[in-house]
Design a protein around this motif. Structure first.
Motif, PDB file in Angstrom:
ATOM      1  N   HIS A  34      54.685 -11.672 -41.125  1.00 33.82           N
ATOM      2  CA  HIS A  34      55.133 -10.768 -40.053  1.00 33.82           C
ATOM      3  C   HIS A  34      53.968 -10.619 -39.073  1.00 33.82           C
ATOM      4  N   PRO A  35      53.668 -11.627 -38.275  1.00 31.01           N
ATOM      5  CA  PRO A  35      52.427 -11.599 -37.494  1.00 31.01           C
ATOM      6  C   PRO A  35      52.257 -10.364 -36.615  1.00 31.01           C
ATOM      7  N   LEU A  36      53.286 -10.023 -35.831  1.00 35.06           N
ATOM      8  CA  LEU A  36      53.134  -8.881 -34.932  1.00 35.06           C
ATOM      9  C   LEU A  36      53.382  -7.558 -35.635  1.00 35.06           C
ATOM     10  N   MET A  37      54.358  -7.503 -36.511  1.00 37.10           N
ATOM     11  CA  MET A  37      54.674  -6.228 -37.158  1.00 37.10           C
ATOM     12  C   MET A  37      53.481  -5.710 -37.952  1.00 37.10           C
ATOM     13  N   ILE A  38      52.874  -6.571 -38.761  1.00 31.81           N
ATOM     14  CA  ILE A  38      51.753  -6.118 -39.578  1.00 31.81           C
ATOM     15  C   ILE A  38      50.528  -5.841 -38.711  1.00 31.81           C
ATOM     16  N   LEU A  39      50.335  -6.616 -37.649  1.00 32.68           N
ATOM     17  CA  LEU A  39      49.261  -6.300 -36.707  1.00 32.68           C
ATOM     18  C   LEU A  39      49.457  -4.922 -36.104  1.00 32.68           C
ATOM     19  N   CYS A  40      50.676  -4.637 -35.649  1.00 34.79           N
ATOM     20  CA  CYS A  40      50.912  -3.394 -34.915  1.00 34.79           C
ATOM     21  C   CYS A  40      50.813  -2.162 -35.803  1.00 34.79           C
ATOM     22  N   LYS A  41      51.116  -2.287 -37.100  1.00 31.79           N
ATOM     23  CA  LYS A  41      50.928  -1.150 -38.000  1.00 31.79           C
ATOM     24  C   LYS A  41      49.490  -0.664 -37.967  1.00 31.79           C
ATOM     25  N   SER A  42      48.550  -1.583 -37.814  1.00 33.65           N
ATOM     26  CA  SER A  42      47.137  -1.212 -37.733  1.00 33.65           C
ATOM     27  C   SER A  42      46.703  -0.957 -36.297  1.00 33.65           C
ATOM     28  N   LEU A  43      47.095  -1.831 -35.384  1.00 31.41           N
ATOM     29  CA  LEU A  43      46.610  -1.746 -34.008  1.00 31.41           C
ATOM     30  C   LEU A  43      47.012  -0.446 -33.340  1.00 31.41           C
ATOM     31  N   ALA A  44      48.226   0.031 -33.581  1.00 30.03           N
ATOM     32  CA  ALA A  44      48.682   1.260 -32.940  1.00 30.03           C
ATOM     33  C   ALA A  44      47.795   2.444 -33.311  1.00 30.03           C
ATOM     34  N   VAL A  45      47.456   2.557 -34.586  1.00 29.25           N
ATOM     35  CA  VAL A  45      46.621   3.690 -35.003  1.00 29.25           C
ATOM     36  C   VAL A  45      45.176   3.497 -34.564  1.00 29.25           C
ATOM     37  N   VAL A  46      44.693   2.255 -34.539  1.00 28.17           N
ATOM     38  CA  VAL A  46      43.345   1.984 -34.034  1.00 28.17           C
ATOM     39  C   VAL A  46      43.209   2.497 -32.606  1.00 28.17           C
ATOM     40  N   LEU A  47      44.153   2.145 -31.766  1.00 25.31           N
ATOM     41  CA  LEU A  47      44.070   2.537 -30.364  1.00 25.31           C
ATOM     42  C   LEU A  47      44.251   4.041 -30.177  1.00 25.31           C
TER      43      LEU A  47
END
Length: 509
Positions: A163-176
């Motif tokens: 899940h390239p984008l989904m799993i990235l976004c689970k982390s990226l959203a909170v990072v930002l």
């Protein structure tokens, strides 16, 4: 990369790392092929990053974290920016889901449905950032004690191919949303949508250095990232052994860690539940994403009184699944990610035979006209599976599931918990008391009752035992991106001299 609805031919594009707001050439390492798993064709080439490349990305991230454009941004301005990024993501959904279908082979209907949820992750965490409260703590005596939270710093994030984008976004959203920065190492199989998203976010106003990408192999580039002395937190989604290696490396620099690792999800089907509905959930849970999910419904544990009917109907349902071109809207099952993964799945079909399980359907490579070099596997079901068999105990990571009978609730739980993993579990029953009782007793970080594979940005996600540590999503993830500082203020005016009045002191702390 311009992705048509169904690409006839794709020029092989050469990509570099994404550092300081732009794509840059890597420092001279080998180049890796990125393939379309539905055809086997090379669609891009990427670098296998060197230590110098990792250092360059880390320096960019540190400069952004400490700089005024990002580090000096106040909470409300940052929340507005994160919401703007969500809008930019949404405006580019069509290009993103088609590129992801090309790169990882999931049917276009699946990819569209998954990616359309992802802007909500950014909006949710922007809202959490605005509603954040620090604490005033009642303490003994004339003191005011309060906490201050500061962003943890650089988050190194190693993401998988499934899940390239989904799993990235689970982390990226909170990072930002928390004011952290990140260096991402996507899977060498599926880096294209991660690169595209970085470009989209930069054009939408994300300052340079906040979101950096280094490309390459997990065992080299990923390892160097995880053990880099300047990371403050490691986030990794992958296999359990990869987690052990990366976690050990990050522990040497005392980095915080969140890791979602392997899974072997048990699905307990009780005889008070409708069999047809249970079979529909079984097919969805086992074969969505070609079974390449850590929460794949890989162990169906079915009450003996409905066992034969369940197996028969699951066989019919599985045989009716349409395998084919991921860009065809009628396709229901695409390829696995690589020839290596296809061969792994087929090896477990052999193990099933060797250990005495009964093959119900599948267990062979699928031949798709026009896609003869693609990595397709027929969806596979084994029945009469014992708990000591390899296909019951080990993660397959493909369109593959097993069925095992149980006698009663205690037997179902014994079988469900007979695993080193503890990521997810599912329960099928109409008995409310039983549902809650079993949910409390099963070893898992996520439990679905009469459903499967559901997540929400507000709901914590993660496992126990060999399935990892920490949680993504929810306030649990948000809080884990801060260091907490305790501030103790004396509000009294009493004179103090320990060394003059030592004999009269009654307490030290």
């Amino acid at each position: 990369m311009n992705i048509p609805s169904k690409p006839a031919s794709i020029d092989v594009e050469i990509h570099g790392n994404f550092i300081d707001g732009r794509e840059v050439e890597a420092g001279g390492g080998e180049m890796l092929d990125v393939r379309n798993p539905a055809t086997g064709d090379v669609i891009a080439r990427i670098p296998n990053s060197t230590a110098a490349d990792i250092d360059r990305a880390m320096k960019s991230a540190r400069a952004a974290f400490e700089g005024k454009a990002w580090g000096g941004m106040d909470t409300r301005a940052r929340a507005r920016l994160v919401n703007r990024l969500a809008d930019a993501f949404e405006a580019n959904l069509d290009a993103l889901y088609r590129l992801e279908t090309l790169n990882n082979g999931r049917p276009v209907n699946e990819t569209r449905a998954q990616l359309s949820r992802l802007p909500d992750f950014f909006r949710y965490f922007a809202g959490v950032a605005l509603s954040r409260r620090d604490y005033v703590i009642p303490v003994e005596g004339a003191y005011l004690n309060y906490t201050l939270r500061t962003p943890i710093g650089i988050v190194a994030n190693c993401t998988p191919f499934n899940h390239p984008l989904m799993i990235l976004c689970k982390s990226l959203a909170v990072v930002l949303a928390t004011g952290c920065v990140t260096v991402v190492k996507p899977s060498e199989y599926t880096p294209l949508t991660t690169l595209k998203l970085a470009q989209i976010f930069t054009e939408a106003g994300l300052p340079p250095g906040v979101f950096n990408i280094v490309l390459g192999l997990g065992q080299s580039a990923g390892k160097m990232l995880a053990e880099h002395g300047d990371i403050d937190k490691l986030v990794l989604t992958g296999g359990t052994e990869a987690g052990r290696i990366a976690g050990s490396a990050a522990a040497k620099v005392f980095a915080h860690q969140t890791m979602e690792l392997g899974g072997k999800t048990p699905v307990m089907v009780f005889d008070d539940f409708d069999v047809d509905r249970a079979v529909n959930y079984a097919a969805f849970g086992a074969f969505i994403g070609a079974g390449q999910t850590c929460v794949c419904a890989s162990r169906h544990i079915v009450q003996a009184s409905i066992y034969d009917e369940f197996v028969e109907k699951l066989n019919a349902k599985t045989r009716a699944i349409r395998i084919g071109d991921p860009f065809d809207p009628n396709t229901q099952l695409g390829p696995v990610i690589s020839a290596r993964q296809r061969d792994r799945v087929l090896s477990y079909a052999r193990y099933g035979h060797e250990d005495g399980a009964r093959l119900v359907t599948g267990g062979v490579a699928a031949r798709i006209a026009g896609h003869e070099n693609g990595y397709f596997v027929e969806p596979t079901v084994f029945a009469d599976v014992r708990s000591d068999m390899r296909i019951f105990q080990e993660e397959v990571f493909g369109p593959f599931t097993s069925v095992t009978p149980f006698k009663d609730e205690a037997d179902a739980l014994r079988l469900a918990n007979d695993s080193p993993f503890g990521l997810a579990a599912a329960i099928r029953t109409r008995d409310v008391a039983r549902a809650h009782r079993v949910a409390a007793a099963v070893k898992a970080g996520i439990v679905w009752i009469n459903d499967h594979h559901r997540l929400d940005p507000a709901s914590p996600w993660g496992g126990v035992d060999d399935s990892g540590i920490g949680r993504e999503c929810g306030t649990e993830s948000f809080d884990a991106h801060f260091n907490t500082k305790s501030v103790m203020v004396a509000t009294h005016e009493q004179p103090f001299d320990w060394y003059r009045d030592t004999a009269s002191q009654r307490r030290l702390n």
